[in-house]
Write a protein that holds these residues in place. Structure first.
Motif, short mmCIF file in Angstrom:
data_model
loop_
_atom_site.label_atom_id
_atom_site.label_comp_id
_atom_site.label_asym_id
_atom_site.label_seq_id
_atom_site.Cartn_x
_atom_site.Cartn_y
_atom_site.Cartn_z
N ARG A 1 -42.59 -70.51 -17.95
CA ARG A 1 -42.56 -69.06 -18.13
C ARG A 1 -43.97 -68.49 -18.11
O ARG A 1 -44.22 -67.42 -17.55
N SER A 2 -44.91 -69.22 -18.72
CA SER A 2 -46.30 -68.76 -18.78
C SER A 2 -46.94 -68.77 -17.39
O SER A 2 -47.70 -67.86 -17.04
N ILE A 3 -46.66 -69.80 -16.60
CA ILE A 3 -47.19 -69.86 -15.24
C ILE A 3 -46.75 -68.62 -14.46
O ILE A 3 -47.56 -67.95 -13.81
N CYS A 4 -45.46 -68.29 -14.55
CA CYS A 4 -44.94 -67.12 -13.84
C CYS A 4 -45.50 -65.82 -14.41
O CYS A 4 -45.86 -64.90 -13.67
N GLY A 5 -45.57 -65.75 -15.74
CA GLY A 5 -46.08 -64.55 -16.39
C GLY A 5 -47.53 -64.26 -16.08
O GLY A 5 -48.00 -63.12 -16.21
N ASN A 6 -48.26 -65.30 -15.67
CA ASN A 6 -49.67 -65.13 -15.30
C ASN A 6 -49.84 -64.99 -13.79
O ASN A 6 -50.95 -65.20 -13.25
N ASN A 7 -48.74 -64.64 -13.12
CA ASN A 7 -48.75 -64.34 -11.68
C ASN A 7 -49.18 -65.52 -10.82
O ASN A 7 -49.76 -65.33 -9.74
N LYS A 8 -48.91 -66.72 -11.29
CA LYS A 8 -49.17 -67.91 -10.48
C LYS A 8 -47.87 -68.32 -9.79
O LYS A 8 -46.79 -68.20 -10.36
N PRO A 9 -47.96 -68.82 -8.56
CA PRO A 9 -46.74 -69.26 -7.86
C PRO A 9 -46.21 -70.55 -8.49
O PRO A 9 -46.93 -71.55 -8.58
N LEU A 10 -44.95 -70.54 -8.89
CA LEU A 10 -44.37 -71.71 -9.55
C LEU A 10 -43.72 -72.67 -8.56
O LEU A 10 -43.88 -73.88 -8.65
N TYR A 11 -43.01 -72.14 -7.57
CA TYR A 11 -42.09 -72.97 -6.79
C TYR A 11 -42.77 -73.69 -5.62
O TYR A 11 -42.53 -74.88 -5.40
N GLU B 1 -39.80 -58.07 -18.54
CA GLU B 1 -40.76 -58.97 -17.89
C GLU B 1 -40.88 -58.50 -16.45
O GLU B 1 -40.02 -58.80 -15.62
N TYR B 2 -41.93 -57.78 -16.16
CA TYR B 2 -42.05 -57.02 -14.92
C TYR B 2 -41.88 -57.89 -13.68
O TYR B 2 -41.10 -57.56 -12.79
N ARG B 3 -42.58 -59.01 -13.64
CA ARG B 3 -42.47 -59.88 -12.46
C ARG B 3 -41.32 -60.87 -12.59
O ARG B 3 -40.54 -61.05 -11.65
N ASN B 4 -41.21 -61.52 -13.74
CA ASN B 4 -40.21 -62.58 -13.90
C ASN B 4 -38.80 -62.07 -13.66
O ASN B 4 -37.97 -62.75 -13.05
N TYR C 1 -37.43 -63.53 -10.42
CA TYR C 1 -38.34 -64.57 -9.93
C TYR C 1 -38.24 -65.80 -10.83
O TYR C 1 -38.23 -66.93 -10.34
N TYR C 2 -38.17 -65.57 -12.15
CA TYR C 2 -38.03 -66.68 -13.09
C TYR C 2 -36.82 -66.40 -13.97
O TYR C 2 -36.86 -65.50 -14.81
N GLU C 3 -35.74 -67.14 -13.78
CA GLU C 3 -34.49 -66.87 -14.48
C GLU C 3 -33.71 -68.18 -14.61
O GLU C 3 -32.90 -68.52 -13.75
N PRO C 4 -33.95 -68.96 -15.68
CA PRO C 4 -33.28 -70.25 -15.82
C PRO C 4 -31.76 -70.17 -15.69
O PRO C 4 -31.14 -71.06 -15.13
N TRP C 5 -31.15 -69.12 -16.25
CA TRP C 5 -29.71 -68.92 -16.03
C TRP C 5 -29.47 -67.52 -15.49
O TRP C 5 -29.39 -67.33 -14.30
N GLY C 6 -29.34 -66.53 -16.34
CA GLY C 6 -29.09 -65.18 -15.88
C GLY C 6 -27.76 -64.63 -16.35
O GLY C 6 -26.77 -64.68 -15.62
N TYR C 7 -27.74 -64.13 -17.59
CA TYR C 7 -26.50 -63.57 -18.12
C TYR C 7 -26.18 -62.20 -17.54
O TYR C 7 -25.01 -61.81 -17.41
#
Length: 575
Positions: free
Chosen positions: A209-219, A328-331, A457-463
């Motif tokens: 979550r922190s990687i994504c929140g700091n605008n770094k590409p995760l995938y 979470e603006y980007r996530n 962009y970052y959503e482990p599940w998504g209710y």
């Protein structure tokens, strides 16, 4: 298809979370909806443990203190550390499971000694802790102590019949811990109670979550990331160290989707034993006969708010689209959603579009001018257009308008200039029925939408997309959400097949995702009555396939794994 496991023989099941009787985020939804199915399986053998962060003046609206046979007697006589106290009762949700709220202040006094013990035994590095780390660990430590005390009291455990000879039957107890905030509790149980099976669920890794929140590409670069290295770089060492230790110490390690399982394997260096997708119950969805009236009431309210803000008569056939969730603006893809709304101006939707961004931010107060005009409209709808209100894109004033990312982007894209083709309205408050403008809950407003969009962009599940289809509202989400992946694995990816359109998203295709979602919404605006009904039915069928009655089997597997591993463990492991 996987063979459905038998219900595990559990004598006592504990589940510990910061969100038990404490509605903060998505984990509350996971636990509060799962509870009914657990109660059906295990009756009152399940005990939920949460933080007692409430006072007499501000009690938990979800907890009722009451007598629980055996457990209330334990609470009265429990010799807990000074400063640790408990309240026993029921969690006021479907199933009404047993809940124990723990006052954990006493654990701060032994914090340093405990951290030292956890470093020595499990390698947890708490040296660089800050923020909410100490609070989470104090609660988790106290929860471990409470579990130990309850087990030693004998509550809920089988009694050996009088005169029965032979070896005493092993008690089957599972302690389940959710997220890093409860990790210290799991480690305490592994240390002090080696015969208790432990389950650890990460709903999202702290470092991912922190990687994504700091605008770094995760995938694109996931295979190249080292979790420990990134934790040092992003000042996340304590949380990451704790989460990793809990994942490795647990008898059964689980997460909620395959995409997060890969993340865990890379960043926590342990592949989850079981993927446990999040189900839910449809308790909050009106009965089919009541849904049309609920939909009309919600639409009328949202159209009235749009009319009051813009001063314009709104076409009653306008297409309403909603995005919502954590701020979470980007996530959460809020940036992408706003760009979709901008793209729609260049498309040719068959209906005017009103887009609502329903995301709690830092609201100051409900707009008095908006509330006043709404009151006027209730008495007499607009006959002629009037001047729009100042800043006609927001329903509640913000404390930080200059730094709120959604607010800034809306102004940058020019949504303050009224364009009837696409209007965007920001609702930056928690919709609980007392917000001062809508005075309806989010679930009351959701059935009034024609569609929802959750371009995460970052959503482990998504209710949020799952909730949407439960109301029969078609939704658009991405392949980077666990729910989106489940849809792709389970259905044909078309609105009329499942009520969902999953858009492929990665680190390098932002613009094409914007265009694809815009075209998906354009398609929905063109759908006729017959097609719309088919999509509505398909959406509700999809929600039915995600019921806890179908997903609980994955947790059953995790519980059985934990029981079997604990039964093989030697008591000397606690030394």
């Amino acid at each position: 298809m996987d063979k459905t496991p038998a219900i595990p023989q559990v004598d006592l099941l504990f589940e510990v979370s910061w969100e038990v009787c404490n509605k903060i985020g998505g984990i509350y939804t996971v636990l509060s909806t799962k509870a009914k199915t657990l109660q059906k399986q295990f009756k009152d053998k399940t005990i939920f443990i949460g933080p007692d962060v409430w006072t007499t003046d501000t009690p938990s609206p979800w907890f009722s203190e009451c007598k629980i046979t055996g457990l209330s007697d334990w609470a009265l006589n429990a010799k807990l550390p000074e400063g640790v106290s408990v309240r026993v009762g029921r969690w006021e949700i479907p199933g009404r499971p047993i809940a124990v709220l723990v006052k954990f202040d006493g654990m701060y006094a032994v914090k340093d000694e405990f951290y030292g013990e956890m470093w020595k035994r499990f390698g947890v590095d708490s040296l660089h802790a800050y923020g909410d780390y100490d609070e989470g660990c104090a609660f988790a430590h106290a929860s471990g102590v409470v579990i130990e005390s309850i087990i030693k009291s004998g509550f809920g455990q089988p009694v050996q019949p009088a005169g029965k000879r032979g070896r005493k039957k092993q008690t089957r107890i599972v302690a389940h811990f959710d997220e890093w905030t409860t990790g210290m509790g799991l480690l305490y149980v592994r240390w002090k109670l080696p015969k208790v099976g432990t389950v650890f669920t990460t709903h999202a890794t702290s470092i991912g979550r922190s990687i994504c929140g700091n605008n770094k590409p995760l995938y694109d670069y996931l295979d190249g990331y080292n979790g420990d290295q990134m934790a040092r770089e992003l000042n996340m060492e304590a949380k990451h160290s704790l989460e990793k230790a809990a994942a490795h110490a647990a008898d059964s390690f689980t997460t909620v989707s395959e995409i997060t399982a890969r993340e865990c394997e890379q960043l926590l260096e342990r592949r989850p034993d079981v993927v446990t997708p999040n189900g839910f119950e449809k308790n909050f969805v009106p009965a089919a006969a009541k849904l049309p009236a609920a939909s009309k009431a919600a639409r009328d309210k949202m159209l009235s708010v749009a009319s009051a803000l813009t001063g314009k008569k709104i076409d009653p056939n306008s297409f309403i689209v909603i995005t919502s969730g954590r701020c979470e603006y980007r996530n959460k893809g809020l940036d992408l959603f706003l760009d979709v709304c901008d793209e729609l101006k260049r498309c040719k939707p068959a209906r005017n579009i009103i887009a609502f961004v329903m995301v709690p931010a830092w609201p100051k107060e409900a707009r008095a001018d908006l509330a006043e005009r709404l009151g006027t409209l209730e008495k007499a709808p607009l006959v002629n257009d009037e001047a729009p209100l100042n800043d006609p894109v927001i329903t509640h004033w913000l404390n930080n308008p200059e730094s709120d990312a959604v607010n800034c982007r809306m102004h940058q894209l020019g949504f303050t200039e009224i364009d009837p083709r696409v209007e965007v309205i920001y609702v930056p408050c928690y919709l609980n029925g007392t917000d001062g403008i809508f005075n309806m809950s989010y679930y009351d407003l959701l059935p009034g939408a024609d569609a929802t969009v959750f371009p995460s962009y970052y959503e482990p599940w998504g209710y949020t997309p799952l909730e949407s289809v439960a109301f029969g509202v078609p939704t658009v989400t991405t392949s980077l959400s666990g729910f989106g992946q489940w849809v792709l694995e389970s259905f044909e990816n078309y609105f009329d097949e499942c009520g969902v359109n999953v858009i492929g998203r990665g680190d390098s295709n932002y613009r094409s995702v914007v265009e694809n979602i815009a075209h998906s919404l354009e398609y929905l605006t063109e759908a006729g009555e017959k097609e719309t009904k088919k999509i509505h039915k398909a959406a509700m069928n999809t929600a039915s396939e995600a019921a806890w009655s179908k997903f609980i089997r994955y947790y059953d597997t995790a519980y059985q794994q934990a029981i079997e591993k604990a039964s093989r463990r030697k008591l000397s492991d606690a030394d």
